[in-house]
Scaffold this motif. Structure first.
Motif, PDB file in Angstrom:
ATOM      1  N   ALA A 174    -101.936  81.111  10.081  1.00  0.00           N
ATOM      2  CA  ALA A 174    -101.747  79.939   9.229  1.00  0.00           C
ATOM      3  C   ALA A 174    -102.253  78.673   9.913  1.00  0.00           C
ATOM      4  CB  ALA A 174    -100.273  79.798   8.864  1.00  0.00           C
ATOM      5  N   SER A 175    -101.961  78.526  11.202  1.00  0.00           N
ATOM      6  CA  SER A 175    -102.400  77.311  11.906  1.00  0.00           C
ATOM      7  C   SER A 175    -103.916  77.285  12.053  1.00  0.00           C
ATOM      8  CB  SER A 175    -101.730  77.235  13.285  1.00  0.00           C
ATOM      9  OG  SER A 175    -102.128  78.315  14.104  1.00  0.00           O
ATOM     10  N   ARG A 176    -104.513  78.449  12.269  1.00  0.00           N
ATOM     11  CA  ARG A 176    -105.972  78.492  12.388  1.00  0.00           C
ATOM     12  C   ARG A 176    -106.649  78.220  11.040  1.00  0.00           C
ATOM     13  NH1 ARG A 176    -107.518  83.912  14.531  1.00  0.00           N
ATOM     14  NH2 ARG A 176    -105.336  84.525  14.248  1.00  0.00           N
ATOM     15  N   LEU A 177    -106.001  78.638   9.950  1.00  0.00           N
ATOM     16  CA  LEU A 177    -106.546  78.341   8.627  1.00  0.00           C
ATOM     17  C   LEU A 177    -106.604  76.834   8.388  1.00  0.00           C
ATOM     18  CD1 LEU A 177    -104.823  81.091   6.468  1.00  0.00           C
ATOM     19  CD2 LEU A 177    -107.280  80.662   6.537  1.00  0.00           C
ATOM     20  N   ASP A 178    -105.622  76.141   8.948  1.00  0.00           N
ATOM     21  CA  ASP A 178    -105.557  74.692   8.764  1.00  0.00           C
ATOM     22  C   ASP A 178    -106.464  73.932   9.733  1.00  0.00           C
ATOM     23  OD1 ASP A 178    -103.738  74.927   6.723  1.00  0.00           O
ATOM     24  OD2 ASP A 178    -101.982  74.752   8.023  1.00  0.00           O
ATOM     25  N   ALA A 179    -106.996  74.638  10.729  1.00  0.00           N
ATOM     26  CA  ALA A 179    -107.825  73.972  11.737  1.00  0.00           C
ATOM     27  C   ALA A 179    -109.227  73.709  11.203  1.00  0.00           C
ATOM     28  CB  ALA A 179    -107.897  74.821  12.996  1.00  0.00           C
ATOM     29  N   GLU A 180    -109.754  72.551  11.552  1.00  0.00           N
ATOM     30  CA  GLU A 180    -111.102  72.187  11.112  1.00  0.00           C
ATOM     31  C   GLU A 180    -112.135  73.128  11.736  1.00  0.00           C
ATOM     32  OE1 GLU A 180    -114.048  68.262  11.044  1.00  0.00           O
ATOM     33  OE2 GLU A 180    -111.992  68.119  11.785  1.00  0.00           O
ATOM     34  N   GLY A 181    -113.076  73.589  10.920  1.00  0.00           N
ATOM     35  CA  GLY A 181    -114.140  74.449  11.427  1.00  0.00           C
ATOM     36  C   GLY A 181    -113.765  75.908  11.574  1.00  0.00           C
ATOM     37  N   SER A 182    -112.612  76.316  11.059  1.00  0.00           N
ATOM     38  CA  SER A 182    -112.192  77.708  11.189  1.00  0.00           C
ATOM     39  C   SER A 182    -112.993  78.613  10.255  1.00  0.00           C
ATOM     40  CB  SER A 182    -110.700  77.838  10.871  1.00  0.00           C
ATOM     41  OG  SER A 182    -110.430  77.427   9.535  1.00  0.00           O
ATOM     42  N   ASP A 183    -113.068  79.894  10.609  1.00  0.00           N
ATOM     43  CA  ASP A 183    -113.742  80.896   9.787  1.00  0.00           C
ATOM     44  C   ASP A 183    -112.748  81.371   8.737  1.00  0.00           C
ATOM     45  OD1 ASP A 183    -114.997  83.055   8.642  1.00  0.00           O
ATOM     46  OD2 ASP A 183    -115.744  83.885  10.522  1.00  0.00           O
ATOM     47  N   VAL A 184    -112.718  80.693   7.622  1.00  0.00           N
ATOM     48  CA  VAL A 184    -111.696  80.946   6.606  1.00  0.00           C
ATOM     49  C   VAL A 184    -111.781  82.365   6.061  1.00  0.00           C
ATOM     50  CG1 VAL A 184    -110.822  80.248   4.343  1.00  0.00           C
ATOM     51  CG2 VAL A 184    -111.565  78.509   5.980  1.00  0.00           C
ATOM     52  N   GLN A 185    -112.985  82.855   5.810  1.00  0.00           N
ATOM     53  CA  GLN A 185    -113.117  84.201   5.251  1.00  0.00           C
ATOM     54  C   GLN A 185    -112.570  85.251   6.205  1.00  0.00           C
ATOM     55  OE1 GLN A 185    -113.911  84.856   2.115  1.00  0.00           O
ATOM     56  NE2 GLN A 185    -114.073  82.626   1.871  1.00  0.00           N
ATOM     57  N   GLN A 186    -112.879  85.109   7.488  1.00  0.00           N
ATOM     58  CA  GLN A 186    -112.369  86.052   8.480  1.00  0.00           C
ATOM     59  C   GLN A 186    -110.852  85.989   8.558  1.00  0.00           C
ATOM     60  OE1 GLN A 186    -113.509  88.534  10.222  1.00  0.00           O
ATOM     61  NE2 GLN A 186    -111.557  88.824  11.286  1.00  0.00           N
ATOM     62  N   LEU A 187    -110.298  84.784   8.514  1.00  0.00           N
ATOM     63  CA  LEU A 187    -108.843  84.623   8.595  1.00  0.00           C
ATOM     64  C   LEU A 187    -108.159  85.153   7.345  1.00  0.00           C
ATOM     65  CD1 LEU A 187    -108.675  81.093  10.246  1.00  0.00           C
ATOM     66  CD2 LEU A 187    -108.019  83.284  11.283  1.00  0.00           C
ATOM     67  N   ARG A 188    -108.800  85.038   6.201  1.00  0.00           N
ATOM     68  CA  ARG A 188    -108.246  85.615   4.968  1.00  0.00           C
ATOM     69  C   ARG A 188    -108.125  87.134   5.113  1.00  0.00           C
ATOM     70  NH1 ARG A 188    -109.484  82.729  -0.382  1.00  0.00           N
ATOM     71  NH2 ARG A 188    -109.855  80.573   0.198  1.00  0.00           N
ATOM     72  N   ARG A 189    -109.181  87.742   5.659  1.00  0.00           N
ATOM     73  CA  ARG A 189    -109.150  89.197   5.857  1.00  0.00           C
ATOM     74  C   ARG A 189    -108.093  89.581   6.879  1.00  0.00           C
ATOM     75  NH1 ARG A 189    -114.821  88.365   5.363  1.00  0.00           N
ATOM     76  NH2 ARG A 189    -115.042  88.185   7.637  1.00  0.00           N
ATOM     77  N   GLU A 190    -107.989  88.791   7.941  1.00  0.00           N
ATOM     78  CA  GLU A 190    -106.994  89.069   8.977  1.00  0.00           C
ATOM     79  C   GLU A 190    -105.580  88.965   8.411  1.00  0.00           C
ATOM     80  OE1 GLU A 190    -105.707  87.349  13.379  1.00  0.00           O
ATOM     81  OE2 GLU A 190    -107.690  86.880  12.547  1.00  0.00           O
TER      82      GLU A 190
END
Length: 220
Positions: A38-54
């Motif tokens: 959740a915190s990485r999703l909110d971080a600027e420049g994060s790989d949103v698609q990868q985090l969604r899968r994770e």
């Protein structure tokens, strides 16, 4: 944070039985991992698609993680966009635990009206809604106190219409029960806005036979 203390029996290389704390091996990593995503999703420049899968992978591999989502939302540490994503992933996963998590969110007065409404929408979008989820939608529909309650009630009605359509493919008896209850709710409704939402809910069921039930209200 949510870990419970327990003991884990482990066998050392010498064959001796030793005791080790199990909390860190079980509960804490799951919670930390969810909060970390959740915190990485909110971080600027994060790989949103990868985090969604994770995130989806975690919810599928560790179903109990879904029950921690309501508390994470209550903590206020995630953005609105991430909250919407978490709720959406509970819908996609649709496990018993994920459905329970959605029900808890929908029924939690400590959460924002938006997230509670999102949970009601997600309950309507489940591919295999269990009876407890259907019952939760009916419970939300019956509460029409203040304006926020009525908004959730109307959303629940629309979701029930979609549930009836979904159930019709594999569980026609359950679908018929939901449709019959929607018709009864329409007949007993004294709220013009609520009645309009119930008419839309009947439309959401995709059942042509309900046109006769709706017809008297369409030109009222």
């Amino acid at each position: 944070m949510f870990a419970t203390r327990a003991l884990l029996i482990a066998v050392s290389l010498t064959g001796a039985v030793v005791l080790a704390p199990a909390a860190a091996a079980q509960e804490a990593p799951r919670t930390d991992r969810l909060e970390g995503i959740a915190s990485r999703l909110d971080a600027e420049g994060s790989d949103v698609q990868q985090l969604r899968r994770e995130l989806e992978d975690v919810l599928r591999a560790e179903p109990a993680t879904a029950l921690e989502v309501p508390a994470l939302l209550r903590s206020g540490v995630v953005t609105d966009g991430t909250a919407a994503l978490l709720i959406g992933k509970l819908e996609v996963v649709g496990s018993p635990e994920a459905q329970d998590g959605l029900r808890r969110i929908a029924d939690d007065p400590a959460l924002s009206a938006m997230n509670r409404t999102r949970a009601l929408i997600a309950l309507g979008g489940l591919s295999h809604p269990d009876q407890a989820s259907v019952d939760a939608l009916w419970s939300a529909h019956k509460v029409r106190g203040d304006a926020a309650d009525r908004d959730r009630s109307n959303t629940a009605a629309l979701s029930l219409g979609i549930v009836a359509r979904t159930l019709d493919e594999d569980e026609p008896a359950r679908a018929a029960s939901v449709r019959a209850q929607l018709v009864d709710a329409l007949h007993t409704s004294s709220d013009p806005v609520g009645s309009a939402m119930l008419l839309r809910a009947l439309g959401n069921t995709g059942a042509p036979a309900l046109l006769d039930e709706a017809a008297p209200y369409l030109f009222d």
